[in-house]
Design an enzyme around this catalytic site. Structure first.
Site, PDB file in Angstrom:
ATOM      1  N   GLY A  19       0.859  -1.272   0.043  1.00  0.00           N
ATOM      2  CA  GLY A  19      -0.051  -0.126  -0.019  1.00  0.00           C
ATOM      3  C   GLY A  19       0.860   1.183   0.060  1.00  0.00           C
ATOM      4  O   GLY A  19       2.082   1.414   0.246  1.00  0.00           O
ATOM      5  N   SER A  88      -5.294  -1.656   6.236  1.00  0.00           N
ATOM      6  CA  SER A  88      -6.648  -1.162   6.703  1.00  0.00           C
ATOM      7  C   SER A  88      -7.713  -1.177   5.696  1.00  0.00           C
ATOM      8  O   SER A  88      -6.997  -0.490   4.637  1.00  0.00           O
ATOM      9  CB  SER A  88      -6.764   0.196   7.845  1.00  0.00           C
ATOM     10  N   LYS A 162     -12.446   3.676  12.029  1.00  0.00           N
ATOM     11  CA  LYS A 162     -11.076   4.003  12.643  1.00  0.00           C
ATOM     12  C   LYS A 162     -11.237   4.076  14.256  1.00  0.00           C
ATOM     13  O   LYS A 162     -10.408   3.384  14.986  1.00  0.00           O
ATOM     14  CB  LYS A 162     -10.354   5.115  12.064  1.00  0.00           C
ATOM     15  N   PHE A 222      -7.627  20.781   7.094  1.00  0.00           N
ATOM     16  CA  PHE A 222      -7.173  19.506   7.731  1.00  0.00           C
ATOM     17  C   PHE A 222      -5.657  19.653   7.620  1.00  0.00           C
ATOM     18  O   PHE A 222      -4.997  20.344   7.163  1.00  0.00           O
ATOM     19  CB  PHE A 222      -7.499  18.483   6.737  1.00  0.00           C
TER      20      PHE A 222
END
Length: 344
Positions: A19, A88, A162, A222
């Site tokens: 990933g 995940s 999460k 963010f």
């Protein structure tokens, strides 16, 4: 930024090794002299992973294991001193049934922890997210490792997953973990160069901006953190004695907005950034658009909020020193262009 080379810390397992973050973690461990075993869902990804990381000494082993199945995990963790649980599930779109993302995230983490305990692994470092920290409204919008997103709040399934998965991990280690140590990393939005062709959600955002797929952006802020610095933090947390039983929030600099990301791209990339958005929607426009666009529903509750993420713990305890967000955003775009991932 780099840690000293080590050859005697034992075998390290990295889940989700092919990933976006996992490949950087594998690469960092190999660069530091560790022997690494990485899991991939399908061994068809093994050649791809080897192409992404430098392994001149042949210290990388790749095995198959799926978070949704018990099979393969006992073998994956066998003989390991440390496990870095990076894998995940991340849905391409929010599912109709929240359990489609919540159950795999929770049960996958528990599979890895159970196997690690049974194999007498010393420590698991688990990748969680700021999603497990800062998605329940808090006056002042200041967040550190003591904060938790309430899974009962009206957040999208991925955000809830999460928090639920991380809570389940801590509960398991406390109740059934035996001598197993757990450390958790909670990154904000992960950006930075890709090592291979598979995009993350954040790198996909930069790609969409470069391709002109976002003519205007919502007024949402963010945290940004470089994927290389998140990998570095995992390795530091794996080895530092004081990190056992701790969470570490990972973000760099002040929170930035979608529009600021576009402005950074325009400043540094010249003609390659000709299509980036230059307009910010009003809050009312976002709310109206969210009625018919599920992708915008997640940001409605955060309109106008500027989160302040406190990362002193990682800096002070582990000596972590992340890059600045501007260089990270630029290098994200440059890697997308280099990999020919941006369509003109």
């Amino acid at each position: 930024m780099t840690l000293e080379s080590t050859h005697d810390d034992g075998l390290v397992l990295v889940t989700g090794g092919s990933g976006y973050l996992g490949s950087h973690v594998v690469g960092r461990l190999l660069a530091n002299g560790h022997t690494v075993r990485a899991t991939v869902r399908s061994l068809g990804r093994a050649t791809e992973l080897r192409a992404m990381v430098a392994d001149p000494s042949g210290r990388l082993e790749i095995v198959s294991a799926d978070l949704s199945e018990d099979e393969g995990w006992a073998e994956a963790v066998a003989g390991c001193t440390y496990v870095l649980h990076v894998a995940s599930p991340f849905p391409a779109a929010q599912p109709q049934n929240p359990d489609e993302v919540i159950v795999p995230a929770r049960d996958g983490a528990l599979r890895v922890l159970r196997a690690a305990r049974d194999a007498e692994v010393k420590r698991v470092v688990m990748t969680s997210s700021f999603a497990a920290v800062g998605y329940s409204h808090k006056p002042g919008n200041e967040y550190d490792e003591t904060d938790w997103t309430d899974p009962a709040d009206d957040n999208p399934p991925y955000i809830r997953s999460k928090a639920i998965a991380e809570r389940a991990a801590w509960d398991f280690v406390q109740a059934e973990g035996g001598d197993l140590e757990l450390t958790v990393i909670n990154p904000s939005g992960i950006f930075g160069p890709l090592l291979g062709p598979h995009l993350s959600t954040s790198t996909g955002l930069v790609k969409a901006m470069l391709e002109g797929g976002m003519p205007a952006v919502p007024p949402v802020y963010f945290g940004v953190v470089d994927v290389r610095d998140v990998a570095d933090l995992h390795v530091r947390a794996m080895r530092h004695p004081a990190a056992a039983g701790e969470r570490f929030l990972a973000s760099s600099g002040e929170a930035i907005s979608f529009l600021q990301v576009a402005q950074i791209l325009a400043k540094h990339l010249g003609a390659s950034a000709a299509k980036v958005p230059a307009q910010e929607l009003t809050a009312d426009q976002v709310r109206e658009a969210a009625r018919s666009n599920p992708a915008l529903q997640e940001v409605v509750g955060r309109l106008g909020e500027i989160p302040v993420l406190h990362t002193e713990k990682a800096r002070d305890m582990l000596g972590w020193a992340p890059r600045d967000p501007e260089s990270t955003i630029v290098e994200t775009a440059e890697s997308l262009i280099r990999l020919k991932a941006v369509v003109d």
